[in-house]
Design an enzyme around this catalytic site. Structure first.
Site, PDB file in Angstrom:
ATOM      1  CB  CYS A  35      -9.409   4.700   0.212  1.00  0.00           C
ATOM      2  SG  CYS A  35      -7.642   4.812   0.607  1.00  0.00           S
ATOM      3  N   GLY A  79      -3.020   8.750  -4.299  1.00  0.00           N
ATOM      4  CA  GLY A  79      -4.498   9.098  -4.821  1.00  0.00           C
ATOM      5  C   GLY A  79      -4.521  10.252  -5.966  1.00  0.00           C
ATOM      6  CG  ASP A 129      -1.923   1.093   1.118  1.00  0.00           C
ATOM      7  OD1 ASP A 129      -2.356   1.219   0.174  1.00  0.00           O
ATOM      8  OD2 ASP A 129      -1.929   1.828   2.396  1.00  0.00           O
ATOM      9  CB  SER A 130       0.187   4.773  -0.612  1.00  0.00           C
ATOM     10  OG  SER A 130      -0.756   5.142   0.295  1.00  0.00           O
ATOM     11  CB  CYS A 138      -2.953   0.122  -2.655  1.00  0.00           C
ATOM     12  SG  CYS A 138      -2.976   1.838  -3.074  1.00  0.00           S
ATOM     13  CG  ASN A 139      -9.547   0.590  -2.495  1.00  0.00           C
ATOM     14  OD1 ASN A 139     -10.262  -0.217  -3.235  1.00  0.00           O
ATOM     15  ND2 ASN A 139      -9.110   0.356  -1.531  1.00  0.00           N
ATOM     16  CD  GLU A 169      -0.221   6.910   6.113  1.00  0.00           C
ATOM     17  OE1 GLU A 169       0.707   7.111   6.685  1.00  0.00           O
ATOM     18  OE2 GLU A 169      -0.532   5.857   5.157  1.00  0.00           O
ATOM     19  CG  HIS A 225      -5.061   5.075   4.102  1.00  0.00           C
ATOM     20  ND1 HIS A 225      -4.467   4.590   3.026  1.00  0.00           N
ATOM     21  CD2 HIS A 225      -3.925   5.574   4.750  1.00  0.00           C
ATOM     22  CE1 HIS A 225      -3.131   4.781   2.785  1.00  0.00           C
ATOM     23  NE2 HIS A 225      -2.801   5.485   4.102  1.00  0.00           N
TER      24      HIS A 225
HETATM   25  N1  DGL Z   1      -4.897   3.136   0.590  1.00  0.00           N
HETATM   26  C1  DGL Z   1      -4.687   3.572  -0.587  1.00  0.00           C
HETATM   27  C2  DGL Z   1      -5.986   3.241  -1.565  1.00  0.00           C
HETATM   28  O1  DGL Z   1      -6.647   2.098  -1.018  1.00  0.00           O
HETATM   29  C3  DGL Z   1      -3.783   4.489  -1.314  1.00  0.00           C
HETATM   30  C4  DGL Z   1      -4.001   6.136  -0.710  1.00  0.00           C
HETATM   31  C5  DGL Z   1      -3.480   7.161  -1.028  1.00  0.00           C
HETATM   32  O2  DGL Z   1      -2.200   6.868  -1.005  1.00  0.00           O
HETATM   33  O3  DGL Z   1      -3.895   8.140  -1.693  1.00  0.00           O
HETATM   34  O4  DGL Z   1      -6.226   3.682  -2.170  1.00  0.00           O
END
Ligand code: DGL
Length: 267
Positions: free
Chosen positions: A185, A44, A11-12, A74-75, A153, A187
């Site tokens: 997402c 994103g 993931d990010s 991570c989506n 975050e 997160h």
């Molecule tokens: N957690 C991630 C997702 O599911 C990435 C969120 C991001 O870094 O913008 O999209």
């Protein structure tokens, strides 16, 4: 590949840990290797091609760590190119979009589903297309919520500002009368209490983590790669591209585990 190999996740940042938490619940004998690309977070707002390159780079790294399955937790990275990653390696690679869609379609009664995600995920239309594929009669209402990732975050979820941001983003979905809301997402489950407060108890929040862990379970079973011996003190490994402190703090709280994370500088 053998049963002793780990499940790799990426993931990010800390978002994919919501999938790890679910793996720990559903597949407690499995060891995980996790990569959080914290130095390049958020994904994103970035172009799909860039996110795809980052994900490929990380998957390449994970394949050096004895993994038997990769979960793109991570989506944004899933939407940016899951079929590309799947075509590159011999090992199974799964994303987080399809499992969440299946759960939402099963749940909705009013046939009005909301989807929230990063700009990249929402712009890709990946959710809408897949929902329509499974249930063409469903109406989909999508909303990008870019600030949510930064609130998570930066550990600012429990602030009045977070509630205010959530109210602004979610108002149109509430007005649209959705009965199911996909947290598109990884997160977002980390602030689901704030989202639930705005949406109200009648709206079901769908986190793809649970469904994704279930899919991982099925794949490992089918490939006869499921770990069967339970070992205490499994040696999970966590890597980040930025400084580890914040990641470790959030990770320990979320996983209720004394994790350590190691910084890896990607080229
Ligand atoms: N957690 C991630 C997702 O599911 C990435 C969120 C991001 O870094 O913008 O999209």
């Amino acid at each position: 590949m053998n049963r002793d190999h780990a499940i790799g996740l990426l993931d990010s940042g800390v978002g994919g840990l919501t999938v790890v938490r679910e793996i720990f619940t559903q597949l407690p004998a499995e060891r995980i290797v996790y990569f959080g690309d914290t130095a390049r977070m958020p994904y994103g707002p970035r172009p799909h091609s860039e996110v795809r390159d980052f994900a490929r780079q990380i998957i390449r790294f994970l394949t050096t760590q004895d993994v038997k399955l990769v979960i793109v937790a991570c989506n944004s990275a899933t939407a940016a190119g899951l079929p590309y990653y799947q075509g590159e390696y011999d090992l199974p690679v799964i994303g987080v979009i399809e499992p969440g869609v299946r759960a939402a379609v099963r749940h909705t009664k009013t046939k009005r589903i909301g989807v929230i995600g990063t700009q990249g995920t929402i712009a890709s239309n990946a959710y809408e297309q897949l929902i329509k594929h499974y249930a063409p009669e469903v109406e989909v209402f999508s909303q990008a919520c870019p600030l949510f990732v930064l609130l998570v975050e930066n550990e600012l979820v429990d602030t009045p500002e977070a509630l205010c941001v959530a109210e602004t983003y979610l108002r149109p979905l509430k007005d649209a009368g959705v009965d199911t809301l996909i947290l598109g997402c990884t997160h977002y489950p980390l602030m689901s209490h704030v989202i639930a407060r705005v949406m109200g108890p009648e709206v079901k929040l769908i986190s793809s983590a649970e469904e994704t862990a279930r899919e991982a379970h099925c794949i490992l079973q089918k490939m006869d790669l499921q770990q069967t011996k339970t070992t205490t003190g499994l040696r999970h490994r966590f890597f980040v591209s930025g400084p580890p402190a914040g990641f470790v703090r959030i990770g320990r709280k979320l996983l209720e585990l004394e994790i350590e994370a190691y910084q890896v500088l990607l080229p």
